[in-house]
Scaffold this motif. Structure first.
Motif, PDB file in Angstrom:
ATOM      1  N   ASP A  16       4.883   2.491 -19.345  1.00 23.19           N
ATOM      2  CA  ASP A  16       5.846   2.172 -18.297  1.00 23.19           C
ATOM      3  C   ASP A  16       5.788   3.218 -17.192  1.00 23.19           C
ATOM      4  N   PHE A  17       5.611   4.480 -17.592  1.00 30.24           N
ATOM      5  CA  PHE A  17       5.535   5.575 -16.621  1.00 30.24           C
ATOM      6  C   PHE A  17       4.359   5.375 -15.668  1.00 30.24           C
ATOM      7  N   GLU A  18       3.177   5.086 -16.193  1.00 30.77           N
ATOM      8  CA  GLU A  18       1.992   4.933 -15.356  1.00 30.77           C
ATOM      9  C   GLU A  18       2.138   3.765 -14.386  1.00 30.77           C
ATOM     10  N   ASN A  19       2.707   2.670 -14.856  1.00 34.00           N
ATOM     11  CA  ASN A  19       2.914   1.508 -13.980  1.00 34.00           C
ATOM     12  C   ASN A  19       3.915   1.814 -12.874  1.00 34.00           C
ATOM     13  N   LYS A  20       4.999   2.439 -13.243  1.00 37.56           N
ATOM     14  CA  LYS A  20       6.063   2.717 -12.279  1.00 37.56           C
ATOM     15  C   LYS A  20       5.717   3.876 -11.348  1.00 37.56           C
ATOM     16  N   LYS A  21       4.840   4.759 -11.780  1.00 35.32           N
ATOM     17  CA  LYS A  21       4.430   5.893 -10.931  1.00 35.32           C
ATOM     18  C   LYS A  21       3.800   5.391  -9.634  1.00 35.32           C
ATOM     19  N   GLU A  22       2.919   4.411  -9.732  1.00 31.93           N
ATOM     20  CA  GLU A  22       2.285   3.865  -8.533  1.00 31.93           C
ATOM     21  C   GLU A  22       3.299   3.146  -7.650  1.00 31.93           C
ATOM     22  N   PHE A  23       4.243   2.465  -8.286  1.00 34.21           N
ATOM     23  CA  PHE A  23       5.322   1.815  -7.539  1.00 34.21           C
ATOM     24  C   PHE A  23       6.128   2.858  -6.771  1.00 34.21           C
ATOM     25  N   VAL A  24       6.446   3.964  -7.440  1.00 33.05           N
ATOM     26  CA  VAL A  24       7.248   5.024  -6.826  1.00 33.05           C
ATOM     27  C   VAL A  24       6.556   5.591  -5.595  1.00 33.05           C
ATOM     28  N   LYS A  25       5.258   5.772  -5.655  1.00 35.75           N
ATOM     29  CA  LYS A  25       4.535   6.316  -4.496  1.00 35.75           C
ATOM     30  C   LYS A  25       4.717   5.412  -3.283  1.00 35.75           C
ATOM     31  N   ARG A  26       4.588   4.114  -3.491  1.00 38.27           N
ATOM     32  CA  ARG A  26       4.802   3.173  -2.381  1.00 38.27           C
ATOM     33  C   ARG A  26       6.274   3.159  -1.952  1.00 38.27           C
ATOM     34  N   SER A  27       7.145   3.285  -2.921  1.00 33.29           N
ATOM     35  CA  SER A  27       8.579   3.283  -2.633  1.00 33.29           C
ATOM     36  C   SER A  27       8.991   4.493  -1.809  1.00 33.29           C
ATOM     37  N   LEU A  28       8.404   5.647  -2.094  1.00 31.17           N
ATOM     38  CA  LEU A  28       8.683   6.860  -1.314  1.00 31.17           C
ATOM     39  C   LEU A  28       8.304   6.663   0.159  1.00 31.17           C
ATOM     40  N   GLY A  29       7.247   5.892   0.387  1.00 33.92           N
ATOM     41  CA  GLY A  29       6.858   5.592   1.754  1.00 33.92           C
ATOM     42  C   GLY A  29       7.798   4.617   2.437  1.00 33.92           C
ATOM     43  N   TYR A  30       8.497   3.811   1.642  1.00 35.54           N
ATOM     44  CA  TYR A  30       9.396   2.783   2.177  1.00 35.54           C
ATOM     45  C   TYR A  30      10.793   3.332   2.489  1.00 35.54           C
ATOM     46  N   ASP A  31      11.184   4.412   1.839  1.00 34.20           N
ATOM     47  CA  ASP A  31      12.553   4.941   1.991  1.00 34.20           C
ATOM     48  C   ASP A  31      12.952   5.128   3.448  1.00 34.20           C
ATOM     49  N   PHE A  32      12.063   5.706   4.238  1.00 33.30           N
ATOM     50  CA  PHE A  32      12.384   5.986   5.640  1.00 33.30           C
ATOM     51  C   PHE A  32      12.597   4.697   6.423  1.00 33.30           C
ATOM     52  N   ILE A  33      11.738   3.702   6.172  1.00 30.49           N
ATOM     53  CA  ILE A  33      11.888   2.418   6.858  1.00 30.49           C
ATOM     54  C   ILE A  33      13.240   1.801   6.509  1.00 30.49           C
TER      55      ILE A  33
END
Length: 232
Positions: A129-146
């Motif tokens: 679950d960690f490995e799957n969600k880690k990649e999601f988190v990276k994209r999510s960190l980029g979305y926070d500002f938007i």
């Protein structure tokens, strides 16, 4: 206000590191308004050092930080020579820290980000679950500002209303909302922020067909969060 400005610029900086499109546009001058001010400089330097300590500065991130330092040095106009010298020294120290940094996997950092975004603070996350969600988190960190940009007065109401359908029934929307309210809950006192979240939630309830192309786990995540924020 000062505290929010620092938070806003920290999200902008994270976006530069994790969103390729925003990063590339920034080096073409599109975001100079946000980059060339003292608040961003301080956030940029301090947050970079923080990320180095957390072992999350992999080569791609390191390259972006180096490029941003070069961009700032080549284009910044300072009030006086002392201010220029001050920031040059800080940037030099940051470059040294980057060059001696050895990237680790940043597991603690990503576990905390997963917990904030998926409403699982204090719960154990298995390795798969960690490995799957880690990649999601990276994209999510980029979305926070938007997300933040479109929920503050930086974007006017008409522009927000025209863009709102891009925000509906989206897992990244809720991941950012969860993280941002965990980090800066005072935003719920902001009428613009609260009103716009409510608009998205109400439209989510009326646009369930948009969920058809989502995975089962993503549907559950979106539905749970739609319900969670319905009482705002």
């Amino acid at each position: 206000m000062e505290e929010f400005n620092e938070y806003f610029y920290s999200k902008f900086y994270q976006c530069l590191l994790y969103d390729e499109e925003i990063y590339n546009y920034s080096l073409k001058g599109k975001y100079d308004f946000y980059i060339f001010n003292s608040t961003f400089f301080e956030v940029f330097i301090n947050l970079s050092h923080h990320l180095i300590k957390l072992d999350v500065v992999e080569e791609s991130i390191k390259d972006k930080i180096h490029s941003l330092i070069s961009y700032i040095r080549n284009k910044a106009i300072y009030d006086d020579s002392e201010t220029k010298k001050y920031y040059y020294n800080l940037f030099n120290k940051l470059i040294i820290s980057l060059n001696i940094n050895k990237f680790n996997d940043g597991e603690e950092f990503y576990l905390h980000e997963i917990a904030k975004r998926f409403n699982c603070i204090g719960k154990k996350i298995n390795s798969n679950d960690f490995e799957n969600k880690k990649e999601f988190v990276k994209r999510s960190l980029g979305y926070d500002f938007i997300f933040l940009l479109y929920h503050t007065d930086e974007v006017d109401e008409e522009t927000f209303d025209k863009s709102i359908y891009c925000l509906l029934n989206d897992e990244y929307y809720f991941a950012s909302l969860n993280a941002i309210l965990y980090e800066f809950p005072e935003l719920l006192k902001n009428e613009t922020f609260k009103r716009r979240v409510k608009k998205v939630i109400e439209l989510n309830k009326k646009s369930s067909p948009l969920l058809l192309d989502k995975s089962f786990s993503t549907k559950i995540f979106i539905l749970k969060n739609t319900r969670k924020y319905s009482s705002l």
